[in-house]
Design an enzyme around this catalytic site. Sequence first.
Site, mmCIF file in Angstrom:
data_model
loop_
_atom_site.group_PDB
_atom_site.id
_atom_site.type_symbol
_atom_site.label_atom_id
_atom_site.label_comp_id
_atom_site.label_asym_id
_atom_site.label_seq_id
_atom_site.Cartn_x
_atom_site.Cartn_y
_atom_site.Cartn_z
ATOM 1 N N GLY A 37 -1.636 -7.926 1.686
ATOM 2 C CA GLY A 37 -2.889 -8.618 1.942
ATOM 3 C C GLY A 37 -3.797 -7.969 2.957
ATOM 4 N N GLY A 38 -3.580 -6.704 3.271
ATOM 5 C CA GLY A 38 -4.412 -6.034 4.261
ATOM 6 C C GLY A 38 -5.837 -5.805 3.778
ATOM 7 C CB SER A 174 1.110 12.700 10.592
ATOM 8 O OG SER A 174 2.299 12.616 9.820
ATOM 9 N NE ARG A 184 -6.377 -0.815 2.355
ATOM 10 C CZ ARG A 184 -5.148 -1.321 2.443
ATOM 11 N NH1 ARG A 184 -4.160 -0.776 1.754
ATOM 12 N NH2 ARG A 184 -4.883 -2.372 3.204
ATOM 13 C CG HIS A 262 3.976 -4.235 6.726
ATOM 14 N ND1 HIS A 262 4.906 -5.261 6.732
ATOM 15 C CD2 HIS A 262 2.913 -4.715 6.017
ATOM 16 C CE1 HIS A 262 4.428 -6.297 6.065
ATOM 17 N NE2 HIS A 262 3.228 -5.984 5.617
ATOM 18 C CD1 TRP A 263 2.187 -0.858 3.095
ATOM 19 C CD2 TRP A 263 1.119 1.061 3.510
ATOM 20 N NE1 TRP A 263 0.874 -1.042 2.762
ATOM 21 C CE2 TRP A 263 0.196 0.113 3.005
ATOM 22 C CE3 TRP A 263 0.675 2.331 3.848
ATOM 23 C CZ2 TRP A 263 -1.148 0.417 2.832
ATOM 24 C CZ3 TRP A 263 -0.657 2.629 3.679
ATOM 25 C CH2 TRP A 263 -1.561 1.686 3.165
#
Length: 284
Positions: A37-38, A174, A184, A262-263
């Site tokens: 949901g970012g 990086s 995004r 988180h990814w």
Amino acid sequence: MNTLQHPLTTRTVLVGHRQIHLTELGEGPAVLMLHGGGPGASGLSNYSRNVQALARRFRVLVPDMPGYGQSTKGVGDDPFGDIAAAMLGLLDALDIERAHVVGNSLGGGVALRMALEQPQRIGRVVLMGPAGIGMSQGKPTDGLKRLLGYYGGEGPTLEKLRQFICEDLVYDASRISDAMLQERFASSIDADVLANPPLRPPKDLEAFKRLDLLLDPRLPTLDHPTLVLWGTEDRVNPPAGAAALQQRLPVCDTYLFARTGHWVQWERADEFNAVVAAFLGADA
């Protein structure tokens, strides 16, 4: 190594009053992949390093969830329930009786809610750093505060997005390119998104805590095989949630990734693809 590139098809599917943008590839058992949901998130961008590998064995369905990408904007005060209903409606529209579900962050909370609401429609479940786990037990993390506050204050800025992605989403920034950030950011300031941001801060801490999926009394009865993947350096959703889910779900495996944020599906793509394909194909 199998380097076959499966062709992608895209279309828009009407689900209730919403238009859901869908990318599809591969053949086999259906796997619905739900993104996070970012700011500026969308289905295919979230899973760009995963869909081709999974399409070797599965029919991969990657929607933009309501509020994101090219789908209809606007999400209700219960985002897990609202989006889960829309995604179950998408399966109806596609005439899919049963599907495996993979969910990252917000999509993880949605995947779990789908299984709780209509367990007969869901096969195996994969959750990566899912949202809504343990929210009643403390205050939001700094990463979650930055996510929920992205549209507040002075509004969206490229620097706010850069901080969230580079400091909160990944362990090693990086490999985050300026092109990714620009793409995004452009999506996050789409006029329709600005008019109706998908995620907003809860009215108060108690409202935040009520979204905790661990409080759902149906969890101990959910006997779907579930795989929980979590980065040990996740700064958005605390990785302690993995153990909490394993304690409550009858059939739950957990996999913690060191030096990962988180990814998981992006930072540890090869391992993610291998373990998810093996897990989802275990019944084949």
